[in-house]
Design a protein around this motif. Structure first.
Motif, mmCIF file in Angstrom:
data_model
loop_
_atom_site.group_PDB
_atom_site.id
_atom_site.type_symbol
_atom_site.label_atom_id
_atom_site.label_comp_id
_atom_site.label_asym_id
_atom_site.label_seq_id
_atom_site.Cartn_x
_atom_site.Cartn_y
_atom_site.Cartn_z
ATOM 1 N N VAL A 16 16.113 28.870 -46.485
ATOM 2 C CA VAL A 16 16.128 30.321 -47.119
ATOM 3 C C VAL A 16 16.881 31.067 -46.021
ATOM 4 C CG1 VAL A 16 14.783 32.153 -47.613
ATOM 5 C CG2 VAL A 16 14.212 29.834 -48.526
ATOM 6 N N SER A 19 20.651 30.605 -46.093
ATOM 7 C CA SER A 19 21.349 31.068 -47.118
ATOM 8 C C SER A 19 21.677 32.572 -47.080
ATOM 9 C CB SER A 19 20.673 30.549 -48.323
ATOM 10 O OG SER A 19 19.434 31.317 -48.564
ATOM 11 N N ALA A 20 20.846 33.263 -46.447
ATOM 12 C CA ALA A 20 20.950 34.818 -46.311
ATOM 13 C C ALA A 20 21.853 34.935 -44.997
ATOM 14 C CB ALA A 20 19.588 35.422 -46.156
ATOM 15 N N LYS A 55 26.007 41.946 -47.291
ATOM 16 C CA LYS A 55 25.069 40.841 -47.407
ATOM 17 C C LYS A 55 25.031 39.791 -48.709
ATOM 18 C CE LYS A 55 21.918 43.933 -44.859
ATOM 19 N NZ LYS A 55 20.663 44.643 -44.908
ATOM 20 N N ASP A 57 23.256 36.097 -50.077
ATOM 21 C CA ASP A 57 22.292 34.960 -50.461
ATOM 22 C C ASP A 57 23.102 33.943 -50.964
ATOM 23 O OD1 ASP A 57 20.153 33.257 -50.559
ATOM 24 O OD2 ASP A 57 19.030 34.361 -52.022
ATOM 25 N N THR A 62 24.087 40.810 -52.427
ATOM 26 C CA THR A 62 22.855 41.158 -52.280
ATOM 27 C C THR A 62 22.788 42.424 -51.740
ATOM 28 O OG1 THR A 62 22.113 40.135 -50.342
ATOM 29 C CG2 THR A 62 21.626 38.952 -52.224
#
Length: 186
Positions: A16, A19-20, A55, A57, A62
């Motif tokens: 997680v 991926s951001a 930004k 994801d 995002t």
């Protein structure tokens, strides 16, 4: 069993986190053009991006944040004295007051996918210390993003020549909405 669950949870957190991403926009390779309208025609020009981030994801947009250098606003459809007069007027207190308000800022607060690489973006736009919500479409392809915004200058206390505030302007009326076309490289 607990060790396996802990390792699995740690691996999921790592996936997680990876991926951001926040990607820095290359201000010198990006371009912002504006177009303002009046009863008798229009003017257009550029403004420099000072800084920006987008930004993601994975590959989905995002959020983001941008700062524009308002001291660089200038017309591209005029030359010589006429260009100098318009550029000076745009920087004056009649319009953007760039001696006092050197930057404008956009902070993306909501992003909704509308198709492959296409988004409906909502953000807070700050001009002359006034912040108002704005919604616009944005497309992202590879390391490029494009957006077109309609900005109502009257919401930001930019009133010069506005038919919304002054009567009897006739053909000297300048419309409240102006367009921004943004091409970002990151």
């Amino acid at each position: 069993m607990r060790k396996k669950l802990a390792a699995l949870a740690l691996a999921l957190v790592a996936v997680v986190t990876v991926s951001a991403q926040t990607k820095t926009v290359k201000a010198s390779e990006s371009k912002i053009t504006w177009k303002g309208y009046k009863v008798t025609g229009s003017h257009e020009g550029t403004i420099d991006l000072k800084s920006g981030t987008l930004k993601f994801d994975g590959d989905k947009l995002t959020g983001g944040e941008f700062v524009v250098d308002m001291t660089t606003i200038g017309a591209t459809d005029l030359e010589g004295d006429m260009k100098g007069k318009l550029d000076g007027h745009l920087k004056s207190a009649d319009f953007f007051g760039t001696d006092t308000y050197k930057t404008a800022k956009l902070v993306i607060t909501k992003v909704k996918s509308t198709g492959k690489n296409s988004y409906k973006v909502t953000g807070n736009l700050t001009i002359k210390k006034t912040t108002e919500p704005i919604t616009f479409d944005m497309s992202v392809y590879g390391s490029k993003a494009t957006a077109t915004l309609k900005v109502d200058r009257s919401k930001y206390d930019v009133r010069y020549g506005s038919g919304s505030f002054f009567d009897g302007l006739g053909d000297k009326t300048i419309y409240d909405e102006f367009d921004l076309v943004v091409d970002l490289q990151f």
